[in-house]
Design a protein around this motif. Structure first.
Motif, PDB file in Angstrom:
ATOM      1  N   ARG A 236      -8.288   3.803   3.497  1.00  0.00           N
ATOM      2  CA  ARG A 236      -7.624   3.570   2.215  1.00  0.00           C
ATOM      3  C   ARG A 236      -6.120   3.642   2.444  1.00  0.00           C
ATOM      4  NH1 ARG A 236     -12.275   3.037   1.547  1.00  0.00           N
ATOM      5  NH2 ARG A 236     -13.601   3.576  -0.245  1.00  0.00           N
TER       6      ARG A 236
ATOM      7  N   ARG B  44      -3.948  -6.025  -2.639  1.00  0.00           N
ATOM      8  CA  ARG B  44      -5.158  -5.559  -3.329  1.00  0.00           C
ATOM      9  C   ARG B  44      -6.186  -6.672  -3.449  1.00  0.00           C
ATOM     10  NH1 ARG B  44      -4.276  -2.502  -8.947  1.00  0.00           N
ATOM     11  NH2 ARG B  44      -3.959  -4.639  -9.694  1.00  0.00           N
ATOM     12  N   GLU B  45      -5.709  -7.908  -3.624  1.00  0.00           N
ATOM     13  CA  GLU B  45      -6.644  -9.032  -3.676  1.00  0.00           C
ATOM     14  C   GLU B  45      -7.320  -9.252  -2.331  1.00  0.00           C
ATOM     15  OE1 GLU B  45      -4.294 -12.264  -5.128  1.00  0.00           O
ATOM     16  OE2 GLU B  45      -4.582 -11.719  -7.239  1.00  0.00           O
TER      17      GLU B  45
ATOM     18  N   PRO C 171      -9.551  -4.382  -1.692  1.00  0.00           N
ATOM     19  CA  PRO C 171      -9.362  -3.379  -2.739  1.00  0.00           C
ATOM     20  C   PRO C 171      -9.214  -1.959  -2.209  1.00  0.00           C
ATOM     21  CG  PRO C 171     -11.641  -4.132  -2.694  1.00  0.00           C
ATOM     22  CD  PRO C 171     -10.880  -5.020  -1.764  1.00  0.00           C
ATOM     23  N   ARG C 172      -9.311  -1.776  -0.907  1.00  0.00           N
ATOM     24  CA  ARG C 172      -9.022  -0.459  -0.338  1.00  0.00           C
ATOM     25  C   ARG C 172      -7.527  -0.168  -0.341  1.00  0.00           C
ATOM     26  NH1 ARG C 172     -12.756  -0.773   5.005  1.00  0.00           N
ATOM     27  NH2 ARG C 172     -11.804  -2.859   5.013  1.00  0.00           N
ATOM     28  N   ASN C 173      -6.703  -1.152  -0.693  1.00  0.00           N
ATOM     29  CA  ASN C 173      -5.303  -0.918  -1.034  1.00  0.00           C
ATOM     30  C   ASN C 173      -5.266  -0.418  -2.475  1.00  0.00           C
ATOM     31  OD1 ASN C 173      -3.428  -1.969   1.222  1.00  0.00           O
ATOM     32  ND2 ASN C 173      -4.948  -3.616   1.001  1.00  0.00           N
ATOM     33  N   ILE C 174      -4.866   0.832  -2.658  1.00  0.00           N
ATOM     34  CA  ILE C 174      -4.894   1.490  -3.964  1.00  0.00           C
ATOM     35  C   ILE C 174      -3.465   1.735  -4.434  1.00  0.00           C
ATOM     36  CG2 ILE C 174      -5.581   3.592  -5.196  1.00  0.00           C
ATOM     37  CD1 ILE C 174      -7.885   3.829  -3.150  1.00  0.00           C
TER      38      ILE C 174
END
Length: 256
Positions: A52, A77-78, A81-84
Motif C-alpha cells: 500500500r 489510484r486508477e 487502488p492500493r494507492n490510498i
C-alpha cells in the motif's frame, strides 16, 4: 501505571504487505513523482506479495503545481487502488473555497493563490471595504470554479480521513489522546497539533502523520511525522514498513 499500547520499535506491518506513507506534498509534483519512482524501483527490485502507498494529505497549496499533483494521484489510484489518499486540511480547504469564496479562509491565506495559478487563474481578494462585495474575489473565484475539472473535485471529495494496517494508524494531523482511534473526530484528524504532539503515552497503534513541518522525519515512541516541508525545503519524506523493518525514505529537489 504502566503504559499500554504499541511502541514504534515493536510495531510491525501486516505479514507480506509492504507499506509506504508519504508526507505533505503541497504542490510539489516533481517530488511526488520522484518518490513514486523510488518506491516503484524498490517494489521491482524486491517484490512483495502485497503493498500500500498511503498519501497523508495536503496535496494542494503553497507549492507550484497542485493541479499536476491531483492529476498524478487520480491516475495512480486508477492504475492501482492500493494507492490510498487521505484528506488533509488544505485539501478540505480547497473544497470549502470552491463552494464559498472566503477571503479570510485557509485557502486564501495559506497558499491557495499558488494552487489557483496552477489552474491558470490569478486569484485576487481585490480591495473591497466597508461591507462592499469583493467583486475581484468573486470574479477570480468563478474563474477557478470553471478551471478546476470535475474529476479533481470528485477526487477531493473522495478522500478518506484515516486508514490502519498492522500496528500503524495513518492520518493527516494526528489523534485526540484518550479517544479510541475508531472514534476520532474528523476535524482532529486533519487539524490537531499540540494536544497530540505533546502526548507522551502510547496508542493502540503507532500514529503516522504529517501536518506539522519538521526539519527531518520525526520518529517517536508513539508516532512518526513525515512532513518535512517539501514545498519549501525540497525534501519529501516517507515511512517504509516491511514487517518489523522500518525506514525513512527521502527524495530531494529544488528548495524555495
Amino acid at each position: 501505571m504502566a503504559e499500554t499500547g504499541i511502541h514504534y520499535l515493536d510495531a510491525r506491518g501486516p505479514e507480506g504487505m509492504r507499506l509506504y506513507a508519504i508526507g505533505d506534498v503541497h504542490g510539489r509534483h516533481d517530488l511526488l513523482a520522484a518518490m513514486h519512482r523510488l518506491i516503484g524501483s524498490e517494489l521491482e527490485y524486491a517484490p512483495s506479495s502485497d503493498w500500500r502507498i498511503i498519501h497523508l494529505g495536503d496535496y494542494v497549496d503553497r507549492g507550484p503545481d497542485s493541479k499536476s499533483v491531483i492529476e498524478f494521484l487520480i491516475q495512480a489510484r486508477e492504475r492501482d487502488p492500493r494507492n490510498i489518499m487521505l484528506a488533509g486540511n488544505h485539501d478540505i480547504g480547497m473544497l470549502d473555497f470552491l463552494a464559498e469564496p472566503d477571503p479570510d479562509g485557509l485557502f486564501m491565506r495559506f497558499g491557495g493563490v499558488e494552487t489557483a495559478q496552477s489552474y491558470g487563474v490569478s486569484l485576487s481578494a481585490g480591495g473591497g471595504w466597508f461591507g462592499r462585495s469583493d467583486e475581484a474575489l468573486l470574479r477570480s473565484h468563478a474563474a477557478l470554479v470553471e478551471a478546476v475539472p470535475q474529476s479533481h473535485i470528485d477526487f477531493l471529495r473522495s478522500l478518506v480521513f484515516s486508514v490502519s494496517f498492522g500496528d500503524f494508524f495513518f492520518c493527516h494531523a494526528g489523534v485526540r489522546p484518550g479517544v479510541q482511534l475508531e472514534s476520532q473526530n474528523l476535524q482532529d484528524l486533519i487539524w490537531i497539533r499540540d494536544d497530540f504532539l505533546d502526548h507522551p503515552g502510547l496508542y493502540p497503534q503507532v500514529i503516522v502523520h504529517g501536518h506539522t513541518p519538521v526539519p527531518k522525519a520525526e520518529v517517536m515512541a508513539n508516532r512518526v511525522n513525515v512532513d518535512t516541508l517539501a514545498w519549501q525545503s525540497g525534501t519529501l519524506s516517507a515511512l517504509a514498513v516491511n514487517g518489523g523493518d522500518k525506514r525513512i525514505l527521502t527524495v530531494q529537489g529544488k528548495a524555495y
